[in-house]
Write an enzyme that holds these catalytic residues in place. Sequence first.
Site, mmCIF file in Angstrom:
data_model
loop_
_atom_site.group_PDB
_atom_site.id
_atom_site.type_symbol
_atom_site.label_atom_id
_atom_site.label_comp_id
_atom_site.label_asym_id
_atom_site.label_seq_id
_atom_site.Cartn_x
_atom_site.Cartn_y
_atom_site.Cartn_z
ATOM 1 N N ASP A 48 0.821 -1.204 0.000
ATOM 2 C CA ASP A 48 0.000 0.000 0.000
ATOM 3 C C ASP A 48 0.858 1.259 0.000
ATOM 4 O O ASP A 48 1.800 1.383 0.767
ATOM 5 C CB ASP A 48 -0.930 -0.006 1.215
ATOM 6 N N SER A 88 -6.980 4.525 -1.045
ATOM 7 C CA SER A 88 -6.912 3.059 -1.092
ATOM 8 C C SER A 88 -8.246 2.391 -1.431
ATOM 9 O O SER A 88 -8.252 1.338 -2.075
ATOM 10 C CB SER A 88 -6.402 2.508 0.233
ATOM 11 N N THR A 156 -7.964 -1.781 1.761
ATOM 12 C CA THR A 156 -7.485 -2.616 0.657
ATOM 13 C C THR A 156 -7.974 -4.067 0.755
ATOM 14 O O THR A 156 -8.568 -4.574 -0.197
ATOM 15 C CB THR A 156 -5.960 -2.504 0.522
ATOM 16 N N GLU A 282 -1.693 -8.134 1.550
ATOM 17 C CA GLU A 282 -1.338 -6.715 1.579
ATOM 18 C C GLU A 282 -0.240 -6.409 2.598
ATOM 19 O O GLU A 282 -0.346 -6.780 3.762
ATOM 20 C CB GLU A 282 -2.543 -5.823 1.928
ATOM 21 N N ASP A 287 2.340 2.467 3.405
ATOM 22 C CA ASP A 287 1.527 3.672 3.240
ATOM 23 C C ASP A 287 1.564 4.566 4.483
ATOM 24 O O ASP A 287 1.730 5.782 4.370
ATOM 25 C CB ASP A 287 0.086 3.233 2.958
ATOM 26 N N HIS A 291 3.018 8.296 4.761
ATOM 27 C CA HIS A 291 2.257 9.462 5.237
ATOM 28 C C HIS A 291 3.063 10.230 6.281
ATOM 29 O O HIS A 291 3.014 11.456 6.350
ATOM 30 C CB HIS A 291 0.922 9.030 5.853
ATOM 31 N N HIS A 426 -1.024 11.041 -0.592
ATOM 32 C CA HIS A 426 -0.781 10.158 -1.737
ATOM 33 C C HIS A 426 -0.335 10.975 -2.943
ATOM 34 O O HIS A 426 -0.492 12.202 -2.968
ATOM 35 C CB HIS A 426 -2.060 9.395 -2.097
HETATM 36 ZN ZN LIG Z 1 -3.489 2.742 -0.315
#
Ligand SMILES: [Zn+2]
Length: 548
Positions: A48, A88, A156, A282, A287, A291, A426
């Site tokens: 992710d 996502s 996800t 996943e 991710d 961030h 993102h």
């Molecule tokens: Zn994502």
Amino acid sequence: MKPIHQKIVSLALIGSLTAGSFAFAARVEEKKKDKQGHVKNVIMMVMDGTSAGATTLARWYKGAPLALDEMASGAVRTYSAESAITDSAPAATAMATGFKSNDKYIGILPSIVNSPGVASVPKEEAKKPVANVLEGAELQGKSTGIIATSAIQHATPAGFSAHVEHRNWFSDIAEQQVYQNIEVVLGGGKEALIPGSGKNNRKDNENLLEAIKEKGYDIVETRNELLHSKSRKIWGVFANDAMAQDMNRPYTRANEPTLAEMTKKAIETLSKDPDGFFLFVEGSQVDWAAHANDPVGIISEVLAFDAAVKEALSFAKKRNDTLVIAVSDHGNSGITIGNRNTDQTYPETPVSAYIEPLKKAKMTLDGALSRLQPDRSNLEEVAQLYGLDRLTAEEKKKLSESTDLRKTFAELLAARANLGFTTGGHTGEDVFLYTYGPNRPIGTFENTDLAHIMAKAMGFDLHKLNKRLFVDAKKEFEAIGATVAIDRTDAANPVLVVKKGKKIAKLPVNKNIMHIDNQTYELEGLTVYSGERFWIAKQAIHLFETAR
Ligand SMILES: [Zn+2]
């Protein structure tokens, strides 16, 4: 109901006018397949929020090729139906169902379409649930599994197993996952399975852990229990919410399995099915580290994901019937190797200038900060855990004045390691596509293409599946002379009530169950309430007509 074909015009063709010999036209390698061109197993792996800079950095840090490297086969365009930069939920929806969708939407059609080249969706089809590849695999008789290092109800994994209007509706997502007949479910998110007062505890008073037990799963809560399970059905709840970041696990939650261990066990378990399997994996937390602009966390989670890819690859390499796809759902953070420090010096700045500062960290940003005393008395110790040793006077000043240590820590380390970050959100660039196995896709693809590639590989068509799994209950039942009503006596558990003559059927939301008078039937799909309508498997109509 008419099938919806969301046609995506190939913008790539426009690009090819200027791209010289670059092969935009995606092709599929023709080798190793059965007569129909199908494969037995598909393993779909998503890291992710991972930009290309993250994988490059992880490779340098590791000092050796990634398992992913030999699988690189193309690029994927990630934009959503409404935005150049996806979140996502619509990204997972695209890859699982073949439809680009809207922010927060899980496994349902968009209500806003404005991205160039994406066909609009008729108003009456907005929010209609659409079948995913896991549901297709189940109907093909395959075993299925989902794995995540977040709560398993997170966007996800939810995109590959549920249909709801908001990614935060963990209660509904959890319930749908329990009633999907998924054989192996491994991850965090215990909270959403049981009633309680926590943020994600169930408010509908259902105890899904009990339901899971009744369905014959081996419920495992530790690494040991997982590794020793002999069951063909395993439900792993290893954390209340998210699992530990890989690098921190030995210090914090050593009884949680790694992503690679979960992947290996899932493959061992699912591959006992002679009809094959579909597994979704996943690496959820690249991710989150992105961030936070935390390069250590990014590396930790990319390498953990890569170790899981290695397990999938080693399984696939021993046979010729398994397609492995690995991809990120979108970029995140704009991470670059090189920043304003290197404007003038990059041609002579060695790899070590980027990697050595990171190697000093023993824990990720959040791992290190979790050790901070409330009075900050051990601030320098904690900084050192994050690799910020021998602080300069200027660094000390920044730390002592910081009102957001998480931000300051990350900024100091990025400065030392000459890394750039452009955003805490993102990003919209293409991501790498990694594939292995028969008919592996090569080229530039839409994220929606991946769903159709997987479906085709397993021998089904998602458009046909949509007509089978999600029909408008009111329309279809009224067409056979029945009446429908929604029983909201229990507000958290609405029930569709169907009547014709003396016959009464009840379909509880989020489950694959229909009660007709005193009989209970298991349906081949979920009953979903979305867009103010009930959507049910077409089979339910026939069952109702022929019951008794
Ligand atoms: Zn994502």
